[in-house]
Design a protein around this motif. Structure first.
Motif, mmCIF file in Angstrom:
data_model
loop_
_atom_site.group_PDB
_atom_site.id
_atom_site.type_symbol
_atom_site.label_atom_id
_atom_site.label_comp_id
_atom_site.label_asym_id
_atom_site.label_seq_id
_atom_site.Cartn_x
_atom_site.Cartn_y
_atom_site.Cartn_z
ATOM 1 N N ARG A 56 -28.081 1.106 -49.413
ATOM 2 C CA ARG A 56 -27.616 2.414 -49.415
ATOM 3 C C ARG A 56 -25.835 2.663 -49.655
ATOM 4 N N LEU A 57 -25.779 2.352 -48.233
ATOM 5 C CA LEU A 57 -23.924 1.844 -48.419
ATOM 6 C C LEU A 57 -22.703 1.295 -49.506
ATOM 7 N N PHE A 58 -23.965 0.391 -49.666
ATOM 8 C CA PHE A 58 -23.203 -0.699 -50.646
ATOM 9 C C PHE A 58 -23.422 0.322 -52.673
ATOM 10 N N ALA A 59 -24.704 1.114 -52.594
ATOM 11 C CA ALA A 59 -24.662 1.536 -53.767
ATOM 12 C C ALA A 59 -23.627 2.620 -53.700
ATOM 13 N N ARG A 60 -23.352 3.706 -52.967
ATOM 14 C CA ARG A 60 -22.076 4.656 -52.520
ATOM 15 C C ARG A 60 -21.451 3.893 -53.069
ATOM 16 N N ARG A 61 -20.357 3.128 -53.166
ATOM 17 C CA ARG A 61 -19.759 2.606 -53.337
ATOM 18 C C ARG A 61 -19.151 2.193 -54.810
ATOM 19 N N MET A 62 -20.418 2.012 -55.028
ATOM 20 C CA MET A 62 -20.545 1.508 -56.620
ATOM 21 C C MET A 62 -20.501 2.858 -57.631
ATOM 22 N N ALA A 63 -21.568 4.364 -57.042
ATOM 23 C CA ALA A 63 -21.376 5.525 -57.853
ATOM 24 C C ALA A 63 -19.430 5.944 -57.620
ATOM 25 N N SER A 64 -19.180 5.532 -55.901
ATOM 26 C CA SER A 64 -17.814 5.541 -56.368
ATOM 27 C C SER A 64 -17.031 5.178 -57.531
ATOM 28 N N LEU A 65 -16.590 3.862 -57.600
ATOM 29 C CA LEU A 65 -16.271 3.498 -58.743
ATOM 30 C C LEU A 65 -16.422 4.273 -60.453
ATOM 31 N N ARG A 66 -17.688 5.103 -60.066
ATOM 32 C CA ARG A 66 -17.960 5.637 -61.672
ATOM 33 C C ARG A 66 -17.241 6.439 -62.521
ATOM 34 N N GLY A 67 -16.945 6.411 -61.215
ATOM 35 C CA GLY A 67 -14.796 7.951 -61.834
ATOM 36 C C GLY A 67 -13.877 7.330 -61.848
ATOM 37 N N GLU B 1 -25.237 4.175 -67.891
ATOM 38 C CA GLU B 1 -24.295 4.406 -66.752
ATOM 39 C C GLU B 1 -24.885 5.064 -65.648
ATOM 40 N N SER B 2 -25.497 6.176 -66.158
ATOM 41 C CA SER B 2 -25.854 7.229 -64.284
ATOM 42 C C SER B 2 -26.768 6.325 -63.620
ATOM 43 N N THR B 3 -27.164 5.221 -63.961
ATOM 44 C CA THR B 3 -28.877 5.085 -62.780
ATOM 45 C C THR B 3 -28.431 3.205 -62.713
ATOM 46 N N VAL B 4 -26.815 3.037 -62.675
ATOM 47 C CA VAL B 4 -26.710 2.011 -61.939
ATOM 48 C C VAL B 4 -27.152 1.965 -60.552
ATOM 49 N N ALA B 5 -25.660 2.605 -59.801
ATOM 50 C CA ALA B 5 -25.647 2.567 -58.618
ATOM 51 C C ALA B 5 -27.096 2.435 -57.864
ATOM 52 N N ALA B 6 -28.627 3.120 -58.810
ATOM 53 C CA ALA B 6 -29.336 3.699 -57.600
ATOM 54 C C ALA B 6 -30.547 2.493 -57.919
ATOM 55 N N LEU B 7 -30.033 1.511 -59.208
ATOM 56 C CA LEU B 7 -30.955 0.031 -59.451
ATOM 57 C C LEU B 7 -30.726 -1.210 -58.388
ATOM 58 N N VAL B 8 -28.649 -1.108 -58.344
ATOM 59 C CA VAL B 8 -28.183 -2.191 -57.533
ATOM 60 C C VAL B 8 -29.168 -1.927 -56.005
ATOM 61 N N GLU B 9 -28.761 -0.730 -55.762
ATOM 62 C CA GLU B 9 -29.471 -0.389 -54.451
ATOM 63 C C GLU B 9 -30.574 -0.972 -54.286
ATOM 64 N N ARG B 10 -31.572 -0.676 -55.037
ATOM 65 C CA ARG B 10 -33.153 -0.682 -55.032
ATOM 66 C C ARG B 10 -32.891 -2.146 -54.916
ATOM 67 N N LEU C 191 -24.971 -12.759 -49.733
ATOM 68 C CA LEU C 191 -24.512 -11.809 -50.476
ATOM 69 C C LEU C 191 -23.838 -10.458 -50.674
ATOM 70 N N TYR C 192 -23.849 -9.969 -49.453
ATOM 71 C CA TYR C 192 -23.760 -8.568 -49.362
ATOM 72 C C TYR C 192 -22.606 -9.068 -49.684
ATOM 73 N N ALA C 193 -21.492 -9.697 -48.781
ATOM 74 C CA ALA C 193 -20.324 -9.781 -48.724
ATOM 75 C C ALA C 193 -19.186 -9.968 -49.658
ATOM 76 N N GLU C 194 -20.183 -11.519 -50.117
ATOM 77 C CA GLU C 194 -19.379 -11.278 -51.891
ATOM 78 C C GLU C 194 -19.745 -10.080 -52.805
ATOM 79 N N LEU C 195 -20.187 -9.196 -52.784
ATOM 80 C CA LEU C 195 -20.547 -8.249 -53.272
ATOM 81 C C LEU C 195 -19.862 -7.742 -53.643
ATOM 82 N N SER C 196 -19.221 -7.366 -52.108
ATOM 83 C CA SER C 196 -18.840 -6.205 -51.231
ATOM 84 C C SER C 196 -16.933 -6.167 -51.823
ATOM 85 N N MET C 197 -17.123 -7.665 -51.499
ATOM 86 C CA MET C 197 -15.222 -7.770 -51.965
ATOM 87 C C MET C 197 -15.562 -7.771 -53.622
#
Length: 150
Positions: free
Chosen positions: A34-45, A106-115, A132-138
């Protein structure tokens, strides 16, 4: 640390693995997708469509690589995948990029990544998931800090 990050995400923007590994190995690790998906969504803008397509392709290709090697995902349109995510294991970076850059996903990828992260978290070991989480977070931090992913 990103001073603009939500209070429950003090690791956003950190470019070193240690804090991300610590988080993914802590009792809070269940919140990592969930946290990662929020980060992903924040980059969209912040990145524009092409930049967002690049970050998604980088993340998605890595998730697919781990899914194929550790969770039985296939490098094809996968009938065993959720119906709205049949391309989760595809290795072709350009396919993931085009999914977003065309505007279709574009609008779906944060949810895809979260799942996808949640699915992998339940299938792979704690240590493998933490790495994996560390690599993707970086990866997200690099895009967020520099706005380019480089």
């Amino acid at each position: 640390m990103d001073s603009a990050a939500p209070s429950d995400d003090p690791g956003r923007g950190i470019l070193s693995a240690g804090p991300h590994l610590d988080y993914a190995n802590s009792a809070a690790r269940g919140q990592a997708p969930r946290l990662f998906a929020r980060r992903m969504a924040s980059l969209r803008g912040c990145l524009g469509r092409e930049g967002y397509a690049r970050v998604y392709a980088d993340v998605s290709a890595k998730l697919g690589q781990v899914g194929r090697s550790m969770a039985g995902w296939v490098d094809a349109m996968d009938g065993a995948a959720p119906s709205d995510d049949p391309g989760r294991g595809l290795s072709n970076w350009r396919t993931h990029f085009d999914h977003v850059n065309s505007g279709a996903g574009e609008s779906t990828v944060a949810a895809l990544v979260e799942r996808r992260l949640a699915a992998l978290q339940s299938k792979i070991g704690v240590s493998a998931f933490a790495n994996l989480y560390a690599e993707l977070s970086m990866t997200l931090a690099r895009y967020g800090v520099r706005g380019s992913g480089s």
